[in-house]
Design a protein around this motif. Structure first.
Motif, PDB file in Angstrom:
ATOM      1  N   LEU A 160      91.400  12.887  11.433  1.00  0.00           N
ATOM      2  CA  LEU A 160      90.317  12.561  12.373  1.00  0.00           C
ATOM      3  C   LEU A 160      90.623  11.288  13.159  1.00  0.00           C
ATOM      4  CD1 LEU A 160      87.174  13.468  10.243  1.00  0.00           C
ATOM      5  CD2 LEU A 160      88.093  14.692  12.214  1.00  0.00           C
ATOM      6  N   ALA A 161      91.226  10.304  12.508  1.00  0.00           N
ATOM      7  CA  ALA A 161      91.585   9.066  13.209  1.00  0.00           C
ATOM      8  C   ALA A 161      92.661   9.331  14.264  1.00  0.00           C
ATOM      9  CB  ALA A 161      92.075   8.022  12.209  1.00  0.00           C
ATOM     10  N   MET A 162      93.611  10.209  13.927  1.00  0.00           N
ATOM     11  CA  MET A 162      94.660  10.555  14.884  1.00  0.00           C
ATOM     12  C   MET A 162      94.067  11.273  16.090  1.00  0.00           C
ATOM     13  SD  MET A 162      97.181  13.501  15.552  1.00  0.00           S
ATOM     14  CE  MET A 162      96.189  14.560  14.623  1.00  0.00           C
ATOM     15  N   ILE A 163      93.141  12.183  15.842  1.00  0.00           N
ATOM     16  CA  ILE A 163      92.496  12.907  16.942  1.00  0.00           C
ATOM     17  C   ILE A 163      91.677  11.935  17.794  1.00  0.00           C
ATOM     18  CG2 ILE A 163      90.741  14.649  17.488  1.00  0.00           C
ATOM     19  CD1 ILE A 163      91.776  16.232  15.032  1.00  0.00           C
ATOM     20  N   ALA A 164      90.966  11.013  17.148  1.00  0.00           N
ATOM     21  CA  ALA A 164      90.177  10.026  17.888  1.00  0.00           C
ATOM     22  C   ALA A 164      91.078   9.165  18.777  1.00  0.00           C
ATOM     23  CB  ALA A 164      89.393   9.142  16.916  1.00  0.00           C
ATOM     24  N   ALA A 165      92.203   8.738  18.259  1.00  0.00           N
ATOM     25  CA  ALA A 165      93.130   7.926  19.052  1.00  0.00           C
ATOM     26  C   ALA A 165      93.681   8.728  20.232  1.00  0.00           C
ATOM     27  CB  ALA A 165      94.272   7.426  18.175  1.00  0.00           C
ATOM     28  N   SER A 166      93.985   9.978  19.979  1.00  0.00           N
ATOM     29  CA  SER A 166      94.495  10.841  21.046  1.00  0.00           C
ATOM     30  C   SER A 166      93.458  11.007  22.151  1.00  0.00           C
ATOM     31  CB  SER A 166      94.878  12.206  20.467  1.00  0.00           C
ATOM     32  OG  SER A 166      95.256  13.097  21.477  1.00  0.00           O
ATOM     33  N   GLU A 167      92.205  11.167  21.761  1.00  0.00           N
ATOM     34  CA  GLU A 167      91.136  11.349  22.747  1.00  0.00           C
ATOM     35  C   GLU A 167      90.929  10.099  23.595  1.00  0.00           C
ATOM     36  OE1 GLU A 167      88.672  14.723  20.258  1.00  0.00           O
ATOM     37  OE2 GLU A 167      88.193  12.607  19.958  1.00  0.00           O
ATOM     38  N   VAL A 168      91.081   8.927  22.983  1.00  0.00           N
ATOM     39  CA  VAL A 168      90.981   7.687  23.760  1.00  0.00           C
ATOM     40  C   VAL A 168      92.080   7.657  24.813  1.00  0.00           C
ATOM     41  CG1 VAL A 168      91.294   5.175  23.638  1.00  0.00           C
ATOM     42  CG2 VAL A 168      89.817   6.316  22.003  1.00  0.00           C
ATOM     43  N   GLN A 169      93.299   8.005  24.399  1.00  0.00           N
ATOM     44  CA  GLN A 169      94.414   8.000  25.338  1.00  0.00           C
ATOM     45  C   GLN A 169      94.230   9.044  26.432  1.00  0.00           C
ATOM     46  OE1 GLN A 169      97.674   8.542  22.644  1.00  0.00           O
ATOM     47  NE2 GLN A 169      98.042   6.359  22.487  1.00  0.00           N
TER      48      GLN A 169
END
Length: 183
Positions: A160-169
């Motif tokens: 979930l943290a990886m997906i959240a970071a990807s969405e920010v980018q």
């Protein structure tokens, strides 16, 4: 000088007994036989062992299912924007690809389902506004995934943290960059 027979100490006798017992026990183990290992549940009809899936925490399943719903909704919105503004398809293709990969990764966990997405918001009439809407949705999804990750631990939290970071980018690449005025 007379030769005395070797005397076995108590320590050596105990160690030898332990080694012999261990060797005897291990000799009976055969890992290549079918059915070796920890048994699972037995099917009463056939009498055969049924492999058991490891239980997944219901909180993890709920969090990942919710995340899958958000990612699916974002993917649908990208499709709508790309359909309305074909010139944006190349710019949106990478994000759609990432979201498809995220959705597939979320669904690898047993029990995770993709809830039916709510009706997507209408696509704005201008492409800049459509990109701004996508960026806003990416930011909201990122915040939701980061909050869900904070409540979990282990691989689910990392995902979930990886997906959240990807969405920010992804959200930041959608907005036009502001030009800095030079003096």
């Amino acid at each position: 000088m007379p030769i005395e027979p070797l005397r076995l100490s108590r320590r050596v006798a105990l160690q030898s007994t332990a080694l012999a017992t261990g060797a005897f026990v291990l000799a009976g183990c055969k890992d290549d036989q079918g059915g070796s290992g920890t048994p699972g549940a037995v099917d009463p009809g056939s009498g055969k062992t049924v492999p058991q899936e490891p239980a997944v925490d219901p909180a993890v399943v709920a969090a990942l299912s919710s995340a899958a719903g958000l990612v699916s909704s974002l993917t649908a919105q990208y499709t709508l924007v790309g359909t309305k503004f074909p010139a944006l398809k190349p710019k949106l293709a990478a994000a759609a690809k990432f979201h498809a990969g995220h959705l597939a990764k979320l669904q690898e966990t047993a029990g995770v389902t993709v809830p039916k997405a709510p009706k997507a918001p209408a696509v704005p009439t201008q492409s800049v506004a459509a990109l701004a809407l996508l960026a806003k949705q990416e930011k909201a999804a990122s915040a939701a995934h980061a909050a869900a990750a904070a409540k979990l631990s282990g691989s689910a939290a990392r995902l979930l943290a990886m997906i959240a970071a990807s969405e920010v980018q992804l959200g930041s690449t959608l907005l036009p960059t502001k030009k800095v005025a030079s003096s």
